[in-house]
Design a protein around this motif. Structure first.
Motif, PDB file in Angstrom:
ATOM      1  N   GLU A   1       0.430   7.470  -1.047  1.00 47.01           N
ATOM      2  CA  GLU A   1      -0.803   6.727  -0.176  1.00 47.01           C
ATOM      3  C   GLU A   1      -0.856   7.578   1.001  1.00 47.01           C
ATOM      4  N   ALA A   2       0.101   8.176   1.754  1.00 53.78           N
ATOM      5  CA  ALA A   2      -0.254   8.858   2.859  1.00 53.78           C
ATOM      6  C   ALA A   2      -1.223  10.033   2.575  1.00 53.78           C
ATOM      7  N   VAL A   3      -0.836  10.782   1.528  1.00 50.12           N
ATOM      8  CA  VAL A   3      -1.698  11.977   1.466  1.00 50.12           C
ATOM      9  C   VAL A   3      -3.274  11.503   0.673  1.00 50.12           C
ATOM     10  N   ALA A   4      -3.320  10.457   0.115  1.00 50.33           N
ATOM     11  CA  ALA A   4      -4.896   9.987  -0.067  1.00 50.33           C
ATOM     12  C   ALA A   4      -5.585   9.758   1.011  1.00 50.33           C
ATOM     13  N   ARG A   5      -4.987   8.773   2.015  1.00 47.50           N
ATOM     14  CA  ARG A   5      -5.671   8.411   3.313  1.00 47.50           C
ATOM     15  C   ARG A   5      -5.897   9.530   4.218  1.00 47.50           C
ATOM     16  N   ALA A   6      -4.875  10.568   4.225  1.00 51.76           N
ATOM     17  CA  ALA A   6      -5.233  11.645   4.977  1.00 51.76           C
ATOM     18  C   ALA A   6      -6.424  12.416   4.571  1.00 51.76           C
TER      19      ALA A   6
ATOM     20  N   ALA B   1     -16.850   6.658  -3.836  1.00 52.73           N
ATOM     21  CA  ALA B   1     -15.766   6.467  -4.840  1.00 52.73           C
ATOM     22  C   ALA B   1     -14.587   5.671  -4.270  1.00 52.73           C
ATOM     23  N   ALA B   2     -14.217   6.306  -3.062  1.00 54.22           N
ATOM     24  CA  ALA B   2     -13.101   5.642  -2.467  1.00 54.22           C
ATOM     25  C   ALA B   2     -13.125   4.370  -1.847  1.00 54.22           C
ATOM     26  N   PHE B   3     -14.350   3.843  -1.824  1.00 56.96           N
ATOM     27  CA  PHE B   3     -14.460   2.271  -1.595  1.00 56.96           C
ATOM     28  C   PHE B   3     -13.942   1.460  -2.531  1.00 56.96           C
ATOM     29  N   GLN B   4     -13.597   2.058  -3.675  1.00 60.16           N
ATOM     30  CA  GLN B   4     -12.992   1.072  -4.653  1.00 60.16           C
ATOM     31  C   GLN B   4     -11.723   1.560  -5.006  1.00 60.16           C
ATOM     32  N   GLY B   5     -10.989   2.282  -4.059  1.00 55.19           N
ATOM     33  CA  GLY B   5      -9.558   2.939  -4.032  1.00 55.19           C
ATOM     34  C   GLY B   5      -8.724   1.802  -4.432  1.00 55.19           C
ATOM     35  N   ARG B   6      -7.221   2.253  -4.842  1.00 58.18           N
ATOM     36  CA  ARG B   6      -6.388   1.519  -5.466  1.00 58.18           C
ATOM     37  C   ARG B   6      -5.669   0.418  -4.413  1.00 58.18           C
ATOM     38  N   SER B   7      -5.595   0.591  -3.254  1.00 60.86           N
ATOM     39  CA  SER B   7      -5.036  -0.065  -2.207  1.00 60.86           C
ATOM     40  C   SER B   7      -5.890  -0.367  -1.154  1.00 60.86           C
ATOM     41  N   PRO B   8      -5.769  -1.467  -0.299  1.00 61.68           N
ATOM     42  CA  PRO B   8      -6.622  -2.038   0.876  1.00 61.68           C
ATOM     43  C   PRO B   8      -6.464  -0.882   1.748  1.00 61.68           C
TER      44      PRO B   8
END
Length: 288
Positions: A55-60, A80-87
């Protein structure tokens, strides 16, 4: 340190760390550094990073993409990340998109994607995501999203109502046509809240709309409209009996209109902070 050197030749080493760093913290730092470095060749690696199991890598990686000014590929990835797996990922993507848009012009296709997916996020199950979507669409001055933002505001969720009010206020007079349409078709409960939002727009057009609302069929709308005219203009010398007989209300409305016509050019409208405010209940009978 590599990022601060701003040398594109360092990008391959940072990309290698993002791909195969020995720790999540190191890979997260590498993603951030790639954003600061800003080499377009790193965008494919950051795109992969947005889908990383960490999660940390994805958000960074998402935050790093916000630093690629006027880059259509970065915009496409964020959509595309607007539909990401986490809030957290979805909220960060909306915030990153806001930063990317504020930095400069983007291709029309990229903006259309932002608007389309941003509107969809107004229905997100997570409140933080909805809040970022409201702020994002407000920054884009997306008038088509106003009815949905008003519905969210009407829920009076303390985590969302301030952002919704600021989004409408930020659109300024451009929001007035969409708000006027709400008064012509929406249920009374939405019209009441929409009136409150008109009061956030410091513009003569807002006064004109509030004057029209003095003869709304709902007494709460009339009451709020009168209160907002008083507070925006600072003029409180006209008595408007919002719950009185129709003939008296018409007389008082005419008095307001005459005053505004004669004084509009000289009145300095006062910005209002109406978050959390609510007028007193409409009494069964109002009298002078």
């Amino acid at each position: 340190a590599l990022a601060n050197h701003r040398d594109p030749a360092d990008a391959p080493r940072l990309e290698a760390l993002l791909d195969a760093g020995v720790s999540g913290a190191l890979r997260t730092a590498a993603a951030r550094a790639l954003g600061i470095l800003g080499s377009p060749r790193s965008i494919p690696r950051l795109e992969a990073g947005t889908k990383d199991a960490s999660e940390a890598v994805a958000r960074a990686s998402i935050k790093a993409l916000s630093m690629f000014d006027r880059n259509a590929d970065a915009a496409r990835i964020l959509v595309a990340a607007f539909q990401g797996r986490s809030p957290g990922i979805r909220a960060d993507a909306l915030l990153a998109a806001s930063l990317l848009v504020s930095a400069g012009s983007l291709p029309r296709e990229a903006l259309e994607g932002f608007v389309r997916e941003g509107r969809a996020r107004l229905e997100d199950p997570d409140a933080d995501v909805r809040r970022e979507a409201i702020a994002f669409l407000g920054s884009l001055k997306d008038e088509a999203s106003i009815p949905a933002i008003v519905r969210i505001y009407a829920l009076r969720d303390p985590t969302l109502e301030g952002t919704a009010a600021q989004a409408i206020a930020g659109m300024g007079p451009a929001a007035l046509p969409a708000l006027r349409e709400i008064f012509s078709s929406a249920p009374a409960v939405l019209r009441r809240e929409a009136a409150w939002l008109v009061g956030r727009i410091v513009h003569p057009g807002a006064i004109e709309l509030l004057l029209d609302l003095l003869h709304d069929s709902d007494p709460y709308v009339r009451q709020r409209s009168n209160l907002l005219i008083e507070r925006l203009t600072g003029h409180k010398e006209i008595y408007f009996d919002y719950a009185g007989p129709e003939a008296e209300r018409a007389r008082d409305e005419a008095a307001w209109r005459a005053w505004w016509k004669g004084n509009a050019a000289d009145v300095r409208l006062t910005p209002l902070d109406l978050t959390g405010m609510a007028p007193p209940p409409v009494p069964k009978k109002a009298s002078k």
